[in-house]
Design a protein around this motif. Structure first.
Motif, PDB file in Angstrom:
ATOM      1  N   PHE A 125       0.830  -1.196   0.000  1.00 33.72           N
ATOM      2  CA  PHE A 125       0.000   0.000   0.000  1.00 33.72           C
ATOM      3  C   PHE A 125       0.870   1.254   0.000  1.00 33.72           C
ATOM      4  O   PHE A 125       0.635   2.190  -0.777  1.00 33.72           O
ATOM      5  CB  PHE A 125      -0.928  -0.006   1.218  1.00 33.72           C
ATOM      6  N   ILE A 126       1.894   1.284   0.846  1.00 39.27           N
ATOM      7  CA  ILE A 126       2.785   2.444   0.930  1.00 39.27           C
ATOM      8  C   ILE A 126       3.525   2.648  -0.390  1.00 39.27           C
ATOM      9  O   ILE A 126       3.661   3.775  -0.878  1.00 39.27           O
ATOM     10  CB  ILE A 126       3.759   2.287   2.115  1.00 39.27           C
ATOM     11  N   GLU A 127       4.000   1.564  -0.991  1.00 34.61           N
ATOM     12  CA  GLU A 127       4.698   1.679  -2.272  1.00 34.61           C
ATOM     13  C   GLU A 127       3.771   2.223  -3.354  1.00 34.61           C
ATOM     14  O   GLU A 127       4.177   3.054  -4.169  1.00 34.61           O
ATOM     15  CB  GLU A 127       5.266   0.329  -2.695  1.00 34.61           C
ATOM     16  N   ASN A 128       2.526   1.784  -3.364  1.00 35.54           N
ATOM     17  CA  ASN A 128       1.571   2.285  -4.356  1.00 35.54           C
ATOM     18  C   ASN A 128       1.284   3.769  -4.150  1.00 35.54           C
ATOM     19  O   ASN A 128       1.148   4.518  -5.120  1.00 35.54           O
ATOM     20  CB  ASN A 128       0.277   1.474  -4.310  1.00 35.54           C
ATOM     21  N   ILE A 129       1.200   4.207  -2.899  1.00 42.63           N
ATOM     22  CA  ILE A 129       0.990   5.632  -2.611  1.00 42.63           C
ATOM     23  C   ILE A 129       2.171   6.446  -3.128  1.00 42.63           C
ATOM     24  O   ILE A 129       1.995   7.483  -3.778  1.00 42.63           O
ATOM     25  CB  ILE A 129       0.794   5.858  -1.092  1.00 42.63           C
ATOM     26  N   ILE A 130       3.379   5.984  -2.858  1.00 42.31           N
ATOM     27  CA  ILE A 130       4.579   6.700  -3.300  1.00 42.31           C
ATOM     28  C   ILE A 130       4.643   6.752  -4.827  1.00 42.31           C
ATOM     29  O   ILE A 130       4.957   7.795  -5.410  1.00 42.31           O
ATOM     30  CB  ILE A 130       5.846   6.046  -2.700  1.00 42.31           C
ATOM     31  N   HIS A 131       4.318   5.649  -5.477  1.00 42.75           N
ATOM     32  CA  HIS A 131       4.315   5.629  -6.944  1.00 42.75           C
ATOM     33  C   HIS A 131       3.265   6.599  -7.496  1.00 42.75           C
ATOM     34  O   HIS A 131       3.508   7.284  -8.490  1.00 42.75           O
ATOM     35  CB  HIS A 131       4.047   4.215  -7.463  1.00 42.75           C
ATOM     36  N   GLY A 175       1.944  11.635 -10.274  1.00 37.25           N
ATOM     37  CA  GLY A 175       1.238  12.915 -10.313  1.00 37.25           C
ATOM     38  C   GLY A 175       2.195  14.087 -10.420  1.00 37.25           C
ATOM     39  O   GLY A 175       1.954  15.036 -11.177  1.00 37.25           O
ATOM     40  N   PHE A 176       3.287  14.025  -9.680  1.00 32.44           N
ATOM     41  CA  PHE A 176       4.293  15.086  -9.733  1.00 32.44           C
ATOM     42  C   PHE A 176       4.916  15.166 -11.124  1.00 32.44           C
ATOM     43  O   PHE A 176       5.097  16.245 -11.681  1.00 32.44           O
ATOM     44  CB  PHE A 176       5.369  14.839  -8.671  1.00 32.44           C
ATOM     45  N   GLY A 177       5.228  14.021 -11.705  1.00 29.68           N
ATOM     46  CA  GLY A 177       5.823  13.984 -13.045  1.00 29.68           C
ATOM     47  C   GLY A 177       4.889  14.538 -14.100  1.00 29.68           C
ATOM     48  O   GLY A 177       5.314  15.290 -14.992  1.00 29.68           O
ATOM     49  N   ILE A 178       3.615  14.194 -14.004  1.00 29.97           N
ATOM     50  CA  ILE A 178       2.637  14.714 -14.965  1.00 29.97           C
ATOM     51  C   ILE A 178       2.521  16.225 -14.825  1.00 29.97           C
ATOM     52  O   ILE A 178       2.457  16.951 -15.827  1.00 29.97           O
ATOM     53  CB  ILE A 178       1.277  14.018 -14.771  1.00 29.97           C
ATOM     54  N   ILE A 208       3.671  21.553 -17.217  1.00 28.00           N
ATOM     55  CA  ILE A 208       4.224  22.910 -17.098  1.00 28.00           C
ATOM     56  C   ILE A 208       5.233  23.164 -18.208  1.00 28.00           C
ATOM     57  O   ILE A 208       5.212  24.215 -18.853  1.00 28.00           O
ATOM     58  CB  ILE A 208       4.861  23.117 -15.709  1.00 28.00           C
ATOM     59  N   VAL A 209       6.094  22.189 -18.453  1.00 20.29           N
ATOM     60  CA  VAL A 209       7.112  22.347 -19.503  1.00 20.29           C
ATOM     61  C   VAL A 209       6.454  22.464 -20.877  1.00 20.29           C
ATOM     62  O   VAL A 209       6.782  23.358 -21.670  1.00 20.29           O
ATOM     63  CB  VAL A 209       8.113  21.171 -19.465  1.00 20.29           C
ATOM     64  N   VAL A 210       5.511  21.574 -21.159  1.00 24.15           N
ATOM     65  CA  VAL A 210       4.853  21.596 -22.471  1.00 24.15           C
ATOM     66  C   VAL A 210       4.063  22.885 -22.670  1.00 24.15           C
ATOM     67  O   VAL A 210       4.137  23.508 -23.735  1.00 24.15           O
ATOM     68  CB  VAL A 210       3.932  20.355 -22.629  1.00 24.15           C
ATOM     69  N   SER A 211       3.338  23.324 -21.665  1.00 28.79           N
ATOM     70  CA  SER A 211       2.562  24.561 -21.818  1.00 28.79           C
ATOM     71  C   SER A 211       3.480  25.778 -21.935  1.00 28.79           C
ATOM     72  O   SER A 211       3.159  26.715 -22.665  1.00 28.79           O
ATOM     73  CB  SER A 211       1.575  24.740 -20.666  1.00 28.79           C
ATOM     74  N   SER A 212       4.613  25.756 -21.248  1.00 28.33           N
ATOM     75  CA  SER A 212       5.563  26.873 -21.372  1.00 28.33           C
ATOM     76  C   SER A 212       6.125  26.952 -22.785  1.00 28.33           C
ATOM     77  O   SER A 212       6.219  28.039 -23.369  1.00 28.33           O
ATOM     78  CB  SER A 212       6.714  26.710 -20.381  1.00 28.33           C
ATOM     79  N   ILE A 213       6.490  25.814 -23.334  1.00 30.12           N
ATOM     80  CA  ILE A 213       6.998  25.794 -24.709  1.00 30.12           C
ATOM     81  C   ILE A 213       5.913  26.257 -25.678  1.00 30.12           C
ATOM     82  O   ILE A 213       6.171  27.029 -26.604  1.00 30.12           O
ATOM     83  CB  ILE A 213       7.514  24.381 -25.071  1.00 30.12           C
ATOM     84  N   PHE A 214       4.686  25.798 -25.444  1.00 35.87           N
ATOM     85  CA  PHE A 214       3.566  26.206 -26.291  1.00 35.87           C
ATOM     86  C   PHE A 214       3.374  27.723 -26.247  1.00 35.87           C
ATOM     87  O   PHE A 214       3.185  28.366 -27.284  1.00 35.87           O
ATOM     88  CB  PHE A 214       2.293  25.488 -25.841  1.00 35.87           C
TER      89      PHE A 214
END
Length: 88
Positions: free
Chosen positions: A31-37, A42-45, A50-56
């Motif tokens: 359960f803890i590993e799934n929460i961390i993943h 979510g952080f990566g997305i 942010i990067v894609v919209s900035s470039i856009f």
């Protein structure tokens, strides 16, 4: 002869299943590993968007010089920049 091969394969499968049963992680750890993943994903997305919209936005700022679609893009960029400044 064939029966012996089948029996040997079944024995191997049984051994692998028993080893998997022993190696299975506890429910709490899983359960803890799934929460961390999930948090990492979510952080990566978020960072990726942010990067894609900035470039856009940078590309759109360069296209503002076109007379036909320049006004429309200028309004769009102004709306996005306004929204981004409100968030901060």
């Amino acid at each position: 002869m064939e029966n012996k091969n089948i029996i040997d394969k079944l024995d191997n499968i049984i051994e692998l299943l028993e080893q998997e049963k022993v190696n299975r992680k506890s429910k709490v750890r899983q359960f803890i590993e799934n929460i961390i993943h999930g948090i990492g994903r979510g952080f990566g997305i978020s960072i990726g968007m942010i990067v894609v919209s900035s470039i856009f936005i940078l590309i759109m700022k360069e296209l503002v010089t076109l007379p036909i679609i320049g006004e429309y893009i200028a309004k769009l960029v102004a709306i996005v920049e306004n929204y981004l400044t409100e968030i901060k």
